[in-house]
Motif scaffolding. Sequence first.
Motif, PDB file in Angstrom:
ATOM      1  N   LEU A 268      -8.125  -0.016  10.766  1.00  0.00           N
ATOM      2  CA  LEU A 268      -7.061  -0.624  11.034  1.00  0.00           C
ATOM      3  C   LEU A 268      -7.296  -2.073   9.474  1.00  0.00           C
ATOM      4  O   LEU A 268      -5.580  -2.012   8.606  1.00  0.00           O
ATOM      5  CB  LEU A 268      -6.290  -1.216  11.649  1.00  0.00           C
ATOM      6  N   GLY A 269      -7.643  -2.281   9.589  1.00  0.00           N
ATOM      7  CA  GLY A 269      -8.015  -3.580   8.473  1.00  0.00           C
ATOM      8  C   GLY A 269      -7.633  -3.457   7.244  1.00  0.00           C
ATOM      9  O   GLY A 269      -7.635  -3.562   6.230  1.00  0.00           O
ATOM     10  N   VAL A 270      -9.369  -2.256   7.021  1.00  0.00           N
ATOM     11  CA  VAL A 270      -9.008  -1.145   5.732  1.00  0.00           C
ATOM     12  C   VAL A 270      -7.651  -0.373   5.145  1.00  0.00           C
ATOM     13  O   VAL A 270      -6.862  -0.666   4.559  1.00  0.00           O
ATOM     14  CB  VAL A 270      -9.876  -0.501   5.760  1.00  0.00           C
ATOM     15  N   ALA A 271      -6.708  -0.061   5.966  1.00  0.00           N
ATOM     16  CA  ALA A 271      -5.900   0.873   6.259  1.00  0.00           C
ATOM     17  C   ALA A 271      -5.028  -0.558   5.771  1.00  0.00           C
ATOM     18  O   ALA A 271      -4.163   0.016   4.843  1.00  0.00           O
ATOM     19  CB  ALA A 271      -4.844   1.371   6.786  1.00  0.00           C
ATOM     20  N   ALA A 272      -4.518  -1.780   6.384  1.00  0.00           N
ATOM     21  CA  ALA A 272      -3.256  -2.104   5.952  1.00  0.00           C
ATOM     22  C   ALA A 272      -3.804  -3.175   4.567  1.00  0.00           C
ATOM     23  O   ALA A 272      -3.129  -3.504   3.704  1.00  0.00           O
ATOM     24  CB  ALA A 272      -3.228  -3.819   7.626  1.00  0.00           C
ATOM     25  N   GLY A 273      -5.206  -3.451   4.482  1.00  0.00           N
ATOM     26  CA  GLY A 273      -5.407  -3.757   3.024  1.00  0.00           C
ATOM     27  C   GLY A 273      -5.416  -2.891   1.793  1.00  0.00           C
ATOM     28  O   GLY A 273      -3.944  -3.111   1.165  1.00  0.00           O
ATOM     29  N   ILE A 274      -5.161  -1.461   1.769  1.00  0.00           N
ATOM     30  CA  ILE A 274      -5.112  -0.859   0.818  1.00  0.00           C
ATOM     31  C   ILE A 274      -3.996  -0.969   1.105  1.00  0.00           C
ATOM     32  O   ILE A 274      -2.951  -0.858  -0.100  1.00  0.00           O
ATOM     33  CB  ILE A 274      -5.182   1.012   1.047  1.00  0.00           C
ATOM     34  N   LEU A 275      -2.713  -0.330   2.133  1.00  0.00           N
ATOM     35  CA  LEU A 275      -1.612  -0.934   2.098  1.00  0.00           C
ATOM     36  C   LEU A 275      -0.588  -1.710   0.927  1.00  0.00           C
ATOM     37  O   LEU A 275       0.425  -1.557   0.442  1.00  0.00           O
ATOM     38  CB  LEU A 275      -0.429  -0.540   2.684  1.00  0.00           C
TER      39      LEU A 275
ATOM     40  N   HIS B  50      -2.326  -4.037  -1.134  1.00  0.00           N
ATOM     41  CA  HIS B  50      -2.846  -3.616  -2.487  1.00  0.00           C
ATOM     42  C   HIS B  50      -2.334  -2.611  -3.155  1.00  0.00           C
ATOM     43  O   HIS B  50      -1.871  -2.794  -4.225  1.00  0.00           O
ATOM     44  CB  HIS B  50      -4.406  -3.782  -2.581  1.00  0.00           C
ATOM     45  N   ARG B  51      -1.719  -1.862  -2.964  1.00  0.00           N
ATOM     46  CA  ARG B  51      -1.091  -0.752  -3.078  1.00  0.00           C
ATOM     47  C   ARG B  51       0.611  -0.731  -3.688  1.00  0.00           C
ATOM     48  O   ARG B  51       1.074  -0.798  -4.433  1.00  0.00           O
ATOM     49  CB  ARG B  51      -1.041   1.030  -2.385  1.00  0.00           C
ATOM     50  N   TYR B  52       1.291  -1.899  -2.403  1.00  0.00           N
ATOM     51  CA  TYR B  52       2.766  -2.313  -2.798  1.00  0.00           C
ATOM     52  C   TYR B  52       2.551  -3.971  -2.863  1.00  0.00           C
ATOM     53  O   TYR B  52       3.725  -4.069  -2.452  1.00  0.00           O
ATOM     54  CB  TYR B  52       3.245  -1.453  -1.734  1.00  0.00           C
ATOM     55  N   ARG B  53       1.856  -4.553  -2.989  1.00  0.00           N
ATOM     56  CA  ARG B  53       1.818  -5.937  -3.911  1.00  0.00           C
ATOM     57  C   ARG B  53       2.515  -6.154  -3.949  1.00  0.00           C
ATOM     58  O   ARG B  53       3.548  -7.797  -4.196  1.00  0.00           O
ATOM     59  CB  ARG B  53       0.247  -6.386  -4.122  1.00  0.00           C
ATOM     60  N   LYS B  54       3.856  -5.529  -5.789  1.00  0.00           N
ATOM     61  CA  LYS B  54       4.648  -5.950  -6.400  1.00  0.00           C
ATOM     62  C   LYS B  54       5.900  -6.086  -5.515  1.00  0.00           C
ATOM     63  O   LYS B  54       6.855  -7.143  -6.024  1.00  0.00           O
ATOM     64  CB  LYS B  54       4.538  -5.159  -7.538  1.00  0.00           C
ATOM     65  N   GLU B  55       5.904  -5.245  -4.741  1.00  0.00           N
ATOM     66  CA  GLU B  55       7.145  -4.867  -3.703  1.00  0.00           C
ATOM     67  C   GLU B  55       7.244  -5.836  -3.195  1.00  0.00           C
ATOM     68  O   GLU B  55       8.202  -6.452  -2.841  1.00  0.00           O
ATOM     69  CB  GLU B  55       7.375  -3.461  -3.219  1.00  0.00           C
ATOM     70  N   ILE B  56       6.035  -6.178  -2.329  1.00  0.00           N
ATOM     71  CA  ILE B  56       6.241  -7.527  -1.790  1.00  0.00           C
ATOM     72  C   ILE B  56       6.220  -8.738  -1.898  1.00  0.00           C
ATOM     73  O   ILE B  56       7.177  -9.209  -1.680  1.00  0.00           O
ATOM     74  CB  ILE B  56       4.584  -7.230  -0.697  1.00  0.00           C
ATOM     75  N   ILE B  57       5.708  -8.887  -2.987  1.00  0.00           N
ATOM     76  CA  ILE B  57       6.083 -10.059  -3.795  1.00  0.00           C
ATOM     77  C   ILE B  57       7.541 -10.410  -4.245  1.00  0.00           C
ATOM     78  O   ILE B  57       8.200 -11.512  -3.361  1.00  0.00           O
ATOM     79  CB  ILE B  57       4.720 -10.440  -5.567  1.00  0.00           C
TER      80      ILE B  57
END
Length: 131
Positions: free
Chosen positions: A84-91, A93-100
Amino acid sequence: MAHEHAKMAETAKPSQMGMTMGGMGEMMEMCSSMMGMEMGPMMMGNSANPMKPAAAIAVVTASANPGKSLLKRLARNPWVWFGLGVAAGILIHRYRKEIIATAVKVGEKGKDFILQQKESLEDIVAETQEK
């Protein structure tokens, strides 16, 4: 009795063991038909053996919540948490620009809201001082 349990295990599929009340009724009918009982108003069978209705009720109540122990085992498994931690990290990282961008936008809206509240509070204080 053992052959009845084997027969039940073969014919009972996970899709038949629903968590809704409708699934529960279907499950009770399935168990009673496998054990040679007829569904009555109080789940009483026409069987001479008084243990058959009790066995059917035990099967239904035992399988009514089959995922509980599985979920407990999964919640305690460290590999599940790691995955679950790996999956959360991947997501993330993938959507970091939108999150920021969303976080910055929310921060700006929060500042605007605070300034609006401050202005309305100043207006209220000014009105009370005029009276």
